[in-house]
Motif scaffolding. Structure first.
Motif, mmCIF file in Angstrom:
data_model
loop_
_atom_site.group_PDB
_atom_site.id
_atom_site.type_symbol
_atom_site.label_atom_id
_atom_site.label_comp_id
_atom_site.label_asym_id
_atom_site.label_seq_id
_atom_site.Cartn_x
_atom_site.Cartn_y
_atom_site.Cartn_z
ATOM 1 N N ARG A 84 47.261 42.774 40.064
ATOM 2 C CA ARG A 84 46.841 41.446 39.661
ATOM 3 C C ARG A 84 46.806 41.374 38.139
ATOM 4 O O ARG A 84 46.560 42.364 37.477
ATOM 5 C CB ARG A 84 45.450 41.120 40.220
ATOM 6 C CG ARG A 84 45.400 41.060 41.744
ATOM 7 C CD ARG A 84 43.954 40.933 42.190
ATOM 8 N NE ARG A 84 43.877 40.989 43.637
ATOM 9 C CZ ARG A 84 43.664 39.941 44.414
ATOM 10 N NH1 ARG A 84 43.510 38.759 43.872
ATOM 11 N NH2 ARG A 84 43.602 40.069 45.724
ATOM 12 N N ALA A 85 47.068 40.207 37.630
ATOM 13 C CA ALA A 85 47.000 40.026 36.187
ATOM 14 C C ALA A 85 45.554 40.146 35.734
ATOM 15 O O ALA A 85 44.631 39.846 36.483
ATOM 16 C CB ALA A 85 47.553 38.652 35.810
ATOM 17 N N PRO A 86 45.324 40.599 34.520
ATOM 18 C CA PRO A 86 43.953 40.754 34.035
ATOM 19 C C PRO A 86 43.274 39.414 33.841
ATOM 20 O O PRO A 86 43.922 38.423 33.519
ATOM 21 C CB PRO A 86 44.138 41.467 32.687
ATOM 22 C CG PRO A 86 45.506 41.067 32.259
ATOM 23 C CD PRO A 86 46.321 40.976 33.516
ATOM 24 N N ARG A 87 41.959 39.409 34.085
ATOM 25 C CA ARG A 87 41.190 38.233 33.714
ATOM 26 C C ARG A 87 41.134 38.159 32.195
ATOM 27 O O ARG A 87 41.344 39.129 31.499
ATOM 28 C CB ARG A 87 39.773 38.332 34.299
ATOM 29 C CG ARG A 87 39.719 38.116 35.794
ATOM 30 C CD ARG A 87 38.279 38.142 36.269
ATOM 31 N NE ARG A 87 37.718 39.482 36.162
ATOM 32 C CZ ARG A 87 36.423 39.742 36.039
ATOM 33 N NH1 ARG A 87 35.566 38.742 35.964
ATOM 34 N NH2 ARG A 87 35.983 40.970 35.982
ATOM 35 N N TYR A 88 40.817 36.975 31.706
ATOM 36 C CA TYR A 88 40.824 36.781 30.273
ATOM 37 C C TYR A 88 39.410 36.685 29.721
ATOM 38 O O TYR A 88 38.523 36.105 30.346
ATOM 39 C CB TYR A 88 41.601 35.509 29.907
ATOM 40 C CG TYR A 88 43.060 35.594 30.245
ATOM 41 C CD1 TYR A 88 43.748 36.791 30.127
ATOM 42 C CD2 TYR A 88 43.745 34.476 30.693
ATOM 43 C CE1 TYR A 88 45.085 36.871 30.433
ATOM 44 C CE2 TYR A 88 45.094 34.554 31.003
ATOM 45 C CZ TYR A 88 45.763 35.756 30.872
ATOM 46 O OH TYR A 88 47.086 35.836 31.174
ATOM 47 N N SER A 89 39.217 37.226 28.545
ATOM 48 C CA SER A 89 37.915 37.172 27.892
ATOM 49 C C SER A 89 37.615 35.751 27.433
ATOM 50 O O SER A 89 38.500 34.898 27.339
ATOM 51 C CB SER A 89 37.898 38.119 26.681
ATOM 52 O OG SER A 89 38.700 37.578 25.639
ATOM 53 N N ARG A 90 36.351 35.511 27.134
ATOM 54 C CA ARG A 90 35.952 34.209 26.609
ATOM 55 C C ARG A 90 36.716 33.899 25.323
ATOM 56 O O ARG A 90 37.085 32.746 25.062
ATOM 57 C CB ARG A 90 34.439 34.192 26.346
ATOM 58 C CG ARG A 90 33.923 32.842 25.863
ATOM 59 C CD ARG A 90 32.409 32.861 25.736
ATOM 60 N NE ARG A 90 31.760 33.134 26.994
ATOM 61 C CZ ARG A 90 31.543 32.225 27.946
ATOM 62 N NH1 ARG A 90 31.953 30.980 27.758
ATOM 63 N NH2 ARG A 90 30.938 32.545 29.065
ATOM 64 N N ALA A 91 36.968 34.930 24.503
ATOM 65 C CA ALA A 91 37.704 34.719 23.254
ATOM 66 C C ALA A 91 39.094 34.159 23.525
ATOM 67 O O ALA A 91 39.565 33.244 22.839
ATOM 68 C CB ALA A 91 37.801 36.030 22.480
ATOM 69 N N VAL A 92 39.784 34.697 24.533
ATOM 70 C CA VAL A 92 41.123 34.231 24.877
ATOM 71 C C VAL A 92 41.067 32.808 25.410
ATOM 72 O O VAL A 92 41.858 31.940 25.027
ATOM 73 C CB VAL A 92 41.778 35.175 25.904
ATOM 74 C CG1 VAL A 92 43.071 34.571 26.451
ATOM 75 C CG2 VAL A 92 42.074 36.530 25.267
ATOM 76 N N MET A 93 40.121 32.542 26.299
ATOM 77 C CA MET A 93 40.023 31.216 26.899
ATOM 78 C C MET A 93 39.678 30.148 25.864
ATOM 79 O O MET A 93 40.234 29.051 25.872
ATOM 80 C CB MET A 93 38.971 31.229 28.007
ATOM 81 C CG MET A 93 39.350 32.067 29.226
ATOM 82 S SD MET A 93 40.853 31.450 30.018
ATOM 83 C CE MET A 93 40.301 29.833 30.576
#
Length: 204
Positions: A84-93
């Motif tokens: 699965r693709a990695p979840r994204y950090s708040r910084a990325v979002m």
């Protein structure tokens, strides 16, 4: 004697086997002689009808035509994914949200809105996903790069244009469904990964 393949069958095979969406021009030129625009419309209409109420659906996106998994089937098939693709950090979002809704923006603009420095890892994560790109440079000191979202960003969110972007608080629901329950990559400099059970707060 070579077996003849109908335009319907040929275009259907192309749509099912290509990773990227196909443009109407590419589909017309697959056939010999090339299909007229009117005939292609008939072919696509027939394919949409044939695949109606199935787990795969023929859809038109900003980049072209493609088959995609229906939402109900996607939710059930998710357990079969080996990776699965990695979840994204708040910084990325937050960075993605700023670019999507304020574009074009410089890295300095993003930092001014977020109130913290934007690491290269954050920008690289969004570039690797194919969601952002440099579209020019601001005519100011240092000529900083101007960032904007890509056609792939629109295609992945199944949007025809930026005017169809949802309210800011709903963006995470479009971005995150295929990223639920995966471990974080550790590539981002901010470790506050968005929880799968919550709607991400993209901006304060």
């Amino acid at each position: 004697m070579k077996e003849k393949i109908s335009p319907d069958a040929l275009i259907e095979a192309a749509l099912l086997t290509q990773v990227e969406p196909l443009s109407e021009k590419a589909m017309r030129e697959l056939c010999v002689p090339p299909l007229s625009q009117g005939k292609l419309i008939d072919v696509l209409s027939n394919l949409k009808t044939r695949w109606q109420n199935r787990a795969l659906q023929l859809v038109h996106t900003h980049e072209g035509w493609r088959f995609q998994i229906a939402q109900a089937a996607f939710e059930r098939l998710g357990s079969l994914q080996e990776q699965r693709a990695p979840r994204y950090s708040r910084a990325v979002m937050e960075t993605l949200a700023i670019i999507a809704y304020q574009q074009p923006v410089t890295r300095g603009d993003i930092e001014g809105i977020r109130g913290v420095a934007v690491s290269q890892n954050v920008m690289q994560t969004l570039q690797d996903r194919g969601w952002i790109e440099v579209i020019g440079h601001r005519d100011s000191v240092g000529r900083p790069a101007l960032w904007a979202t890509t056609n792939l960003f629109l295609s992945d969110l199944q949007l025809e244009s930026l005017e169809e972007l949802p309210p800011l608080t709903e963006l995470g629901e479009l971005v995150l469904p295929d990223l639920i329950d995966a471990p974080p990559t550790g590539d981002e400099d901010e470790a506050d990964v968005v929880p799968s059970e919550q709607k991400p707060e993209l901006l304060n």
